[in-house]
Write a protein that holds these residues in place. Structure first.
Motif, short mmCIF file in Angstrom:
data_model
loop_
_atom_site.label_atom_id
_atom_site.label_comp_id
_atom_site.label_asym_id
_atom_site.label_seq_id
_atom_site.Cartn_x
_atom_site.Cartn_y
_atom_site.Cartn_z
N ALA A 7 0.82 -1.21 0.00
CA ALA A 7 0.00 0.00 0.00
C ALA A 7 0.86 1.26 0.00
CB ALA A 7 -0.93 0.00 1.21
N MET A 8 2.04 1.16 0.60
CA MET A 8 2.92 2.33 0.62
C MET A 8 3.54 2.62 -0.74
SD MET A 8 4.76 2.10 4.27
CE MET A 8 4.43 0.51 4.95
N LEU A 9 3.42 1.68 -1.66
CA LEU A 9 4.00 1.86 -2.99
C LEU A 9 3.02 2.51 -3.98
CD1 LEU A 9 5.88 -1.53 -3.43
CD2 LEU A 9 6.80 0.66 -2.70
N THR A 10 1.85 2.91 -3.51
CA THR A 10 0.86 3.49 -4.42
C THR A 10 1.32 4.81 -5.02
OG1 THR A 10 -0.29 4.52 -2.57
CG2 THR A 10 -1.10 2.37 -3.30
N THR A 11 2.21 5.50 -4.36
CA THR A 11 2.67 6.79 -4.89
C THR A 11 3.97 6.68 -5.69
OG1 THR A 11 3.87 7.32 -2.86
CG2 THR A 11 1.57 8.04 -3.00
N VAL A 12 4.44 5.47 -5.94
CA VAL A 12 5.69 5.29 -6.69
C VAL A 12 5.62 5.93 -8.08
CG1 VAL A 12 7.17 3.56 -7.77
CG2 VAL A 12 6.53 3.35 -5.38
N VAL A 14 4.12 8.61 -8.98
CA VAL A 14 4.28 10.05 -8.77
C VAL A 14 5.74 10.37 -8.44
CG1 VAL A 14 3.62 12.00 -7.30
CG2 VAL A 14 1.91 10.34 -7.99
N VAL A 15 6.37 9.53 -7.63
CA VAL A 15 7.77 9.74 -7.27
C VAL A 15 8.65 9.65 -8.51
CG1 VAL A 15 9.72 8.80 -5.97
CG2 VAL A 15 7.48 8.95 -4.90
N SER A 21 10.43 12.42 -3.57
CA SER A 21 9.85 11.39 -2.70
C SER A 21 8.95 11.97 -1.60
CB SER A 21 10.96 10.57 -2.05
OG SER A 21 11.72 11.39 -1.20
N LYS A 22 8.45 13.16 -1.80
CA LYS A 22 7.62 13.80 -0.77
C LYS A 22 6.34 13.01 -0.47
CE LYS A 22 5.85 18.21 0.64
NZ LYS A 22 5.81 19.61 0.41
N THR A 23 5.83 12.27 -1.44
CA THR A 23 4.58 11.54 -1.24
C THR A 23 4.78 10.20 -0.51
OG1 THR A 23 4.77 10.55 -3.43
CG2 THR A 23 3.48 12.58 -3.25
N LEU A 24 6.03 9.77 -0.35
CA LEU A 24 6.29 8.53 0.38
C LEU A 24 6.38 8.82 1.89
CD1 LEU A 24 8.96 6.83 -1.88
CD2 LEU A 24 6.62 6.07 -1.51
N PRO A 73 15.38 12.53 -3.17
CA PRO A 73 15.05 13.16 -1.88
C PRO A 73 13.80 14.04 -1.98
CG PRO A 73 17.22 13.85 -2.66
CD PRO A 73 16.65 12.95 -3.69
N SER A 74 13.20 14.30 -0.85
CA SER A 74 12.00 15.13 -0.80
C SER A 74 12.33 16.54 -1.26
CB SER A 74 11.47 15.15 0.63
OG SER A 74 10.29 15.90 0.69
N CYS A 75 11.48 17.06 -2.13
CA CYS A 75 11.72 18.39 -2.68
C CYS A 75 10.54 19.29 -2.33
CB CYS A 75 11.91 18.33 -4.19
SG CYS A 75 10.55 17.57 -5.05
N SER A 76 10.71 20.11 -1.33
CA SER A 76 9.62 21.01 -0.93
C SER A 76 9.78 22.39 -1.52
CB SER A 76 9.55 21.10 0.59
OG SER A 76 10.78 21.58 1.10
#
Length: 101
Positions: A7-12, A14-15, A21-24, A73-76
């Motif tokens: 279930a945690m891979l649903t945003t792959v 998008v990543v 990786s902000k959605t993970l 990496p997460s990009c905000s």
């Protein structure tokens, strides 16, 4: 265990598309990885494949998601608020627009 880690891979997608990786959910991924290591250890000690095999699969999926967090990496800073809202909840905009019309 397997369904939870999958279930945690649903945003792959998008990543991979945004290279961000902000959605993970990184804290949840770390906790899940730690949990699978404990369950694999328990399954090996008990010599129980019904515990070991699903948790090895979960270990692999969590490891893949954690690798994506490391590679992308997460990009905000690069996204503005409107793009961020669209990425995190695309259905909210559609339901809000449908209610206004």
């Amino acid at each position: 265990a397997v369904v939870g880690s999958m279930a945690m891979l649903t945003t792959v997608p998008v990543v991979l598309r945004t290279r961000c990786s902000k959605t993970l959910p990184l804290p949840i991924l770390i906790a899940a990885q730690f949990s699978t290591v404990l369950w694999i250890t328990c399954g090996v000690m008990l010599r129980d494949p019904w515990i070991t095999v699903p948790n090895v699969a979960s270990f692999c999926t969590c490891g893949f998601a954690l690798a994506l967090c490391w590679v992308y990496p997460s990009c905000s800073a690069g996204m503005d608020d409107e793009e961020e809202a669209e990425e995190s909840a695309p259905l909210l905009d559609e339901t809000a627009n449908a209610g206004e019309q």
